[in-house]
Design a protein around this motif. Structure first.
Motif, PDB file in Angstrom:
ATOM      1  N   SER A  50      39.476  27.956  87.776  1.00  0.00           N
ATOM      2  CA  SER A  50      38.503  28.121  86.692  1.00  0.00           C
ATOM      3  C   SER A  50      37.756  29.430  86.896  1.00  0.00           C
ATOM      4  O   SER A  50      37.351  29.759  88.012  1.00  0.00           O
ATOM      5  CB  SER A  50      37.498  26.961  86.692  1.00  0.00           C
ATOM      6  N   GLY A  51      37.591  30.185  85.818  1.00  0.00           N
ATOM      7  CA  GLY A  51      36.913  31.471  85.878  1.00  0.00           C
ATOM      8  C   GLY A  51      37.785  32.594  86.403  1.00  0.00           C
ATOM      9  O   GLY A  51      37.322  33.718  86.543  1.00  0.00           O
ATOM     10  N   GLY A  52      39.056  32.298  86.693  1.00  0.00           N
ATOM     11  CA  GLY A  52      39.958  33.292  87.264  1.00  0.00           C
ATOM     12  C   GLY A  52      40.669  34.137  86.221  1.00  0.00           C
ATOM     13  O   GLY A  52      40.425  34.013  85.012  1.00  0.00           O
ATOM     14  N   ILE A 106      42.672  27.975  78.798  1.00  0.00           N
ATOM     15  CA  ILE A 106      42.006  29.277  78.830  1.00  0.00           C
ATOM     16  C   ILE A 106      40.527  29.106  78.470  1.00  0.00           C
ATOM     17  O   ILE A 106      39.643  29.635  79.154  1.00  0.00           O
ATOM     18  CB  ILE A 106      42.675  30.275  77.857  1.00  0.00           C
ATOM     19  N   MET A 107      40.258  28.333  77.430  1.00  0.00           N
ATOM     20  CA  MET A 107      38.891  28.153  76.958  1.00  0.00           C
ATOM     21  C   MET A 107      38.060  27.326  77.935  1.00  0.00           C
ATOM     22  O   MET A 107      37.012  27.778  78.399  1.00  0.00           O
ATOM     23  CB  MET A 107      38.903  27.475  75.585  1.00  0.00           C
ATOM     24  N   PHE A 108      38.527  26.131  78.279  1.00  0.00           N
ATOM     25  CA  PHE A 108      37.740  25.235  79.130  1.00  0.00           C
ATOM     26  C   PHE A 108      37.518  25.805  80.528  1.00  0.00           C
ATOM     27  O   PHE A 108      36.497  25.571  81.143  1.00  0.00           O
ATOM     28  CB  PHE A 108      38.395  23.855  79.242  1.00  0.00           C
ATOM     29  N   ARG A 109      38.491  26.546  81.018  1.00  0.00           N
ATOM     30  CA  ARG A 109      38.376  27.112  82.365  1.00  0.00           C
ATOM     31  C   ARG A 109      37.839  28.546  82.366  1.00  0.00           C
ATOM     32  O   ARG A 109      37.756  29.171  83.404  1.00  0.00           O
ATOM     33  CB  ARG A 109      39.723  27.052  83.071  1.00  0.00           C
ATOM     34  N   GLU A 110      37.494  29.041  81.184  1.00  0.00           N
ATOM     35  CA  GLU A 110      36.952  30.390  81.025  1.00  0.00           C
ATOM     36  C   GLU A 110      37.792  31.425  81.775  1.00  0.00           C
ATOM     37  O   GLU A 110      37.287  32.249  82.532  1.00  0.00           O
ATOM     38  CB  GLU A 110      35.482  30.445  81.472  1.00  0.00           C
TER      39      GLU A 110
END
Length: 189
Positions: A102-104, A123-127
């Motif tokens: 996440s965030g990667g 992509i969205m939920f894990r930014e």
């Protein structure tokens, strides 16, 4: 160099997965290591993984193993900060995407004209970030040359094959065959 320094923004301590250990991928291994990353090299050929270790990978994972994604997640503490796809294979891009925390970030460095399918919800939920990259701008050459000069990046050692110009077709044949002993081939005059 540009892909890892400017596009991926690799920082010391980042966990970076390099997917594909051909010439491009092995250079990415060296550069990520020079930037202070913990590097996991991923390929399906054991010889390429041996090369990756030789060029600084902290860990190697055979993507042909049934539990390769699980291994990468375990080695990186849940997923890599940055996955660099260095072969241009849609399936490898998808595997690299699956290994990002996440965030990667997923950095697509290898070329493919084919479409890829990535889960938009992930992509969205894990930014997550999906980043493309092309080449290296000339203003970065002095810094890159300095890394070579001080031995942080090996250039000569990456050249495994040399061909005289009249044998250029032999060089292309070696590339087509996917010889596992080939990293970089150069043509000499």
């Amino acid at each position: 160099f540009h892909a890892l320094l400017n596009r991926a923004r690799v920082r010391p301590g980042d966990k970076v997965g390099i997917f594909g250990c051909g010439g491009l991928g092995l250079n990415a291994v060296q550069i990520a290591k020079a930037l202070g990353a913990f590097v996991i090299a991923v390929d399906v050929k054991e010889k390429k993984l041996q090369f990756a270790k030789q060029f600084g990978a902290d860990e190697v994972v055979n993507a042909g193993d049934a539990d390769a994604i699980k291994q990468i997640r375990k080695l990186s503490g849940g997923g890599v900060d940055i996955a660099v796809e260095a072969i241009g294979n849609p399936g490898v891009i998808q595997t690299a995407f699956t290994c990002v925390r996440s965030g990667g970030k997923l950095v697509v460095m290898g070329f493919s004209e084919k479409d890829i399918l990535l889960n938009a919800g992930r992509i969205m939920f894990r930014e997550m970030e999906i980043i493309g990259t092309l080449g290296c701008p000339p203003h970065l050459y002095p810094r890159l040359v300095e890394l070579v000069r001080v031995g942080k990046i090996k250039v000569k050692e990456v050249v495994t094959h040399r061909f005289p110009l009249e044998k250029i077709n032999d060089a292309f044949e070696l590339l087509r065959k996917g010889d596992e002993n080939l990293i970089r081939a150069i043509i000499t005059l």
